[in-house]
Design a protein around this motif. Sequence first.
Motif, PDB file in Angstrom:
ATOM      1  N   VAL A 180      10.437  -4.375   1.243  1.00 60.14           N
ATOM      2  CA  VAL A 180       9.657  -3.682   2.270  1.00 60.14           C
ATOM      3  C   VAL A 180       8.192  -3.832   1.883  1.00 60.14           C
ATOM      4  N   PHE A 181       7.445  -4.542   2.704  1.00 62.98           N
ATOM      5  CA  PHE A 181       6.048  -4.856   2.395  1.00 62.98           C
ATOM      6  C   PHE A 181       5.133  -4.076   3.324  1.00 62.98           C
ATOM      7  N   VAL A 182       4.311  -3.195   2.733  1.00 65.16           N
ATOM      8  CA  VAL A 182       3.333  -2.423   3.502  1.00 65.16           C
ATOM      9  C   VAL A 182       1.966  -3.071   3.284  1.00 65.16           C
ATOM     10  N   GLU A 188       0.815  -1.216   0.000  1.00 68.91           N
ATOM     11  CA  GLU A 188       0.000   0.000   0.000  1.00 68.91           C
ATOM     12  C   GLU A 188       0.850   1.267   0.000  1.00 68.91           C
ATOM     13  N   VAL A 189       1.558   1.488  -1.122  1.00 74.67           N
ATOM     14  CA  VAL A 189       2.331   2.717  -1.329  1.00 74.67           C
ATOM     15  C   VAL A 189       1.959   3.273  -2.698  1.00 74.67           C
ATOM     16  N   ALA A 193      -3.317   1.617   3.938  1.00 73.46           N
ATOM     17  CA  ALA A 193      -2.109   1.046   4.531  1.00 73.46           C
ATOM     18  C   ALA A 193      -2.331   0.711   6.003  1.00 73.46           C
ATOM     19  N   GLY A 194      -1.759  -0.397   6.418  1.00 75.01           N
ATOM     20  CA  GLY A 194      -1.820  -0.790   7.816  1.00 75.01           C
ATOM     21  C   GLY A 194      -0.832  -0.002   8.663  1.00 75.01           C
ATOM     22  N   GLY A 195      -0.806  -0.300   9.940  1.00 77.43           N
ATOM     23  CA  GLY A 195       0.057   0.441  10.855  1.00 77.43           C
ATOM     24  C   GLY A 195       1.486  -0.064  10.904  1.00 77.43           C
ATOM     25  N   ASP A 196       1.731  -1.292  10.432  1.00 75.38           N
ATOM     26  CA  ASP A 196       3.066  -1.885  10.490  1.00 75.38           C
ATOM     27  C   ASP A 196       3.514  -2.319   9.101  1.00 75.38           C
ATOM     28  N   LEU A 197       4.814  -2.299   8.895  1.00 79.21           N
ATOM     29  CA  LEU A 197       5.384  -2.838   7.666  1.00 79.21           C
ATOM     30  C   LEU A 197       6.258  -4.031   8.003  1.00 79.21           C
ATOM     31  N   LEU A 198       6.528  -4.856   7.006  1.00 73.94           N
ATOM     32  CA  LEU A 198       7.389  -6.022   7.173  1.00 73.94           C
ATOM     33  C   LEU A 198       8.644  -5.850   6.329  1.00 73.94           C
TER      34      LEU A 198
END
Length: 221
Positions: A140-142, A57-58, A86-91
């Motif tokens: 980087v996964f959002v 989600e970018v 977009a969620g609150g955390d990224l992986l």
Amino acid sequence: DGEFTFPLVGRVKAAGLSVRAIEGDLRSRLAEGLLKNPQVTVEVAEYRSQRVFVIGEVAKPGPIQLTGGTTLLEALAGAGSLTERAGGDLLLLRPTAPAPDAGPVLPGAPGVTEVRSVNIQELQVGAISDNTRLVHGDTVFVPRAETIDVIGQVNNPGQYTMEKGLTVLRAISMAGGVTRLGSANRVKIMRIVDGKKIERSAKLDDRLQPGDTLIVQTRLF
């Protein structure tokens, strides 16, 4: 072309060599009648063959060329703003053996390690410990934000972003509160468990789970 020009030395091969090997080559060539005990430091200004990926989600998902010391925050900036979903955390995901022309990796894929989960808001306000330096092949996964639904006798029924530790009371507040016909004491949670729909009565301090549907019922007169 894998080479660069250096004063007093001329053309120097860099392709296939480490930074330390290039330093050693330059020291040796400068010491051959040119300088006494030359000190040389080589740093990589920009990688053209190495990259990381920002996906999810970018605004502009895709590859980002690595520069010296590219961090999580810099990679996010290169991918534009986050979307509304977009969620609150990224992986941060890292393949065990990145191939030269490989694309982005996904959570749970074979040979992929989840390096860490990072709260995006904390990262953006300057949590230095979260601003990890990236390496070639990183992804980087959002992810999209997890949601709940609030329906029934609330002023603004609809879908809302899941928060950590979200309670029934907080969810009702997010939905604009109970209408004059509703009752905060007559609330149900509908949840899918093992593919089956389950409904149960809920208290205001009960915690919700992603995918839950909160139903605020009409009060008894």
